[in-house]
Design an enzyme around this catalytic site. Sequence first.
Site, PDB file in Angstrom:
ATOM      1  N   GLU A 124       0.840  -1.201   0.000  1.00 19.52           N
ATOM      2  CA  GLU A 124       0.000   0.000   0.000  1.00 19.52           C
ATOM      3  C   GLU A 124       0.873   1.248   0.000  1.00 19.52           C
ATOM      4  O   GLU A 124       1.852   1.324   0.753  1.00 19.52           O
ATOM      5  CB  GLU A 124      -0.897  -0.052   1.242  1.00 19.52           C
ATOM      6  N   HIS A 125       0.525   2.182  -0.858  1.00 17.66           N
ATOM      7  CA  HIS A 125       1.258   3.458  -1.002  1.00 17.66           C
ATOM      8  C   HIS A 125       2.694   3.259  -1.496  1.00 17.66           C
ATOM      9  O   HIS A 125       3.518   4.156  -1.390  1.00 17.66           O
ATOM     10  CB  HIS A 125       1.239   4.264   0.310  1.00 17.66           C
ATOM     11  N   SER A 177     -25.427   6.691 -18.399  1.00 19.25           N
ATOM     12  CA  SER A 177     -25.027   5.916 -17.220  1.00 19.25           C
ATOM     13  C   SER A 177     -26.286   5.363 -16.570  1.00 19.25           C
ATOM     14  O   SER A 177     -27.125   6.124 -16.072  1.00 19.25           O
ATOM     15  CB  SER A 177     -24.280   6.808 -16.230  1.00 19.25           C
ATOM     16  N   ALA A 204     -16.093   2.356  -1.865  1.00 19.50           N
ATOM     17  CA  ALA A 204     -15.669   1.230  -1.023  1.00 19.50           C
ATOM     18  C   ALA A 204     -14.197   0.875  -1.254  1.00 19.50           C
ATOM     19  O   ALA A 204     -13.667  -0.030  -0.631  1.00 19.50           O
ATOM     20  CB  ALA A 204     -16.558   0.020  -1.281  1.00 19.50           C
ATOM     21  N   SER A 249     -13.663   3.610 -10.536  1.00 22.66           N
ATOM     22  CA  SER A 249     -13.255   4.570 -11.563  1.00 22.66           C
ATOM     23  C   SER A 249     -12.228   3.950 -12.519  1.00 22.66           C
ATOM     24  O   SER A 249     -12.303   4.163 -13.730  1.00 22.66           O
ATOM     25  CB  SER A 249     -12.698   5.841 -10.928  1.00 22.66           C
ATOM     26  N   ASP A 275      -4.299   0.636  -9.868  1.00 27.72           N
ATOM     27  CA  ASP A 275      -5.696   0.290 -10.115  1.00 27.72           C
ATOM     28  C   ASP A 275      -5.951   0.028 -11.602  1.00 27.72           C
ATOM     29  O   ASP A 275      -6.581  -0.967 -11.978  1.00 27.72           O
ATOM     30  CB  ASP A 275      -6.613   1.419  -9.614  1.00 27.72           C
ATOM     31  N   TYR A 310      -3.464  12.361   0.698  1.00 25.99           N
ATOM     32  CA  TYR A 310      -2.696  11.502  -0.215  1.00 25.99           C
ATOM     33  C   TYR A 310      -1.486  12.275  -0.740  1.00 25.99           C
ATOM     34  O   TYR A 310      -0.361  11.792  -0.735  1.00 25.99           O
ATOM     35  CB  TYR A 310      -3.623  11.079  -1.361  1.00 25.99           C
TER      36      TYR A 310
HETATM   37  C1  GLA Z   1      -5.092   4.796  -4.246  1.00 27.51           C
HETATM   38  C2  GLA Z   1      -4.334   4.928  -5.571  1.00 27.51           C
HETATM   39  C3  GLA Z   1      -3.383   3.731  -5.773  1.00 27.51           C
HETATM   40  C4  GLA Z   1      -2.492   3.552  -4.548  1.00 27.51           C
HETATM   41  C5  GLA Z   1      -3.344   3.469  -3.301  1.00 27.51           C
HETATM   42  C6  GLA Z   1      -2.524   3.362  -2.049  1.00 27.51           C
HETATM   43  O1  GLA Z   1      -5.995   3.724  -4.307  1.00 27.51           O
HETATM   44  O2  GLA Z   1      -5.243   4.987  -6.643  1.00 27.51           O
HETATM   45  O3  GLA Z   1      -2.628   3.932  -6.937  1.00 27.51           O
HETATM   46  O4  GLA Z   1      -1.560   4.598  -4.459  1.00 27.51           O
HETATM   47  O5  GLA Z   1      -4.190   4.603  -3.177  1.00 27.51           O
HETATM   48  O6  GLA Z   1      -1.799   2.183  -2.035  1.00 27.51           O
END
Ligand code: GLA
Length: 382
Positions: free
Chosen positions: A34-35, A68, A122, A127, A172, A224
Site C-alpha cells: 500500500e502506497h 449511465s 468502497a 473509476s 488500479d 494523499y
Molecule cells: C489509491 C491509488 C493507488 C495507490 C493506493 C494506495 O488507491 O489509486 O494507486 O496509491 O491509493 O496504495
Amino acid sequence: MVKNEFIESIFKEKFNTTTGSLYAAPGRINLIGEHTDYNDGFVFPGAIDKGITAKINPNGKMKVRAYSIDMEEYTEFDIIGGKLPVENWACYIYGLCCEMCNKGIDIKGFDTVFAGDIPFGAGMSSSAALASCYVFGLNDLFGNNKLDKMELARIGQATEQKYLGINCSITDQFASIFGKEGSLIRLDCRSMEYEYFPFAPHKYGYRVVLLDSMVDYKLADSTYNQRKESCERVSKMIGVDSLRYANLSDLENVKDQISEEDYRRAKFIIEEEKRVLGVCDALQYDDYETVGECMYQTHTGLSKEYEVSCDELDFLNKVARDCRVAGSRGMGEGFGGCTINLVEEEKYQMFVDTAKKQFSEKFGCSPEVYEVSISQGARKIV
Ligand code: GLA
C-alpha cells in the site's frame, strides 16, 4: 458483474438498435503493497469479479452519446472541439477519447450505455474499471487493438490525472487491464515488470472477504498528496530518486535531519516494500499464515506510522484480531473504504457475524460484506 442482457435491453431502449459490442472491466483488490506504487515500489493487486460493463456502438457521427444506467444520466459531447462534460463519469469517457486521439487512434462518434456492480467509495476502484472498460473497447473498435495493454493502463491513469484532477498512481488501472483469473500480479512500479502468482485461498481453507467501513475515502485527496510529499522529502534527504532505492539504515542516517513524522512515513514505505516480496515468497509455499501476519503488520503501519487509517478501519481490524482470523488490513488509499481479510473457512461465519454486530453497536450501521474472487481483466464479451 452486471448481466449482459440488462445492458443490452437498456441500450435498445435508449438507441433503438441492438448492434454494437459489449465490453467489461473489473475493479481490484490489493493483497499487500500500500502506497508503494508512487514510491516506485512493488504492489500486489488482482482483478475482482465486480466491475463495469458497457455496450458501445459507433454511430457514424463525430458525437458521443452516453448514458449511465446507475446514475440515470445522459450526456453528449463532440469528439473534436467538445467541452469537458459536467458529469463526473462522462469526464472519464471524454478524457479517454482525447488521450486516445493524441496517441493517433482515430476515435469517431459512438452511442453507449454502461452499468457497474462495484459499490461507490468502497475502495475497489470503480473509476479504474470505468476507464479500463472504455479504453479497452475504444482501442478494439477504433484502433484495431493497436495500443498494448500497458499503454491502455497508462491512458487510464493519465485520464484520471488530467481530466478528473486525481493524482493517482498506476496500480488500479494496471490491475483492471492485466487481471487474470485465479492470479494476483506483482508489479514493479519502477520497471513496470510484472509476474502472475496463483492465488487460491479456498484450496487451502481460506476465504477473502472485504468489510466496508462505510466511510467514503474520497475525502482524503489532500492527505494523499501530503503523504507523497513526505516520501519525496525523505528521498531527497537520503539522495535517491524514490524510497524504492532506500533501506532502513539510509533512513537512520538522516533521522536527525527530517521530522519525526516524515521518519515514520518513510519507515512504513521501506518496510512495506519488503513485505510485498515476503508475501510473494510465502505464496510460493502456500504459506497463507505468513501472508496473514504480513497483512496485520501492514495495518499497524498504515494506522500508526503512515497514519491513513480511521476509527472504523481500526475497529474492523481489531475485530479480526479478536476473532483470530489469519490476516486483516485496511486496503487502498485509506481513511475509509474496506478492510481486506484472509479468513479461515471455519471462522468465516463467526467473524462476519461478530464484525457486523460489534460495528453496528459502535457506529450505528452495519458494515457491508463483499466476498470477492480473483478474475479476468478488461475484455470483449461479444
Ligand atoms: C489509491 C491509488 C493507488 C495507490 C493506493 C494506495 O488507491 O489509486 O494507486 O496509491 O491509493 O496504495
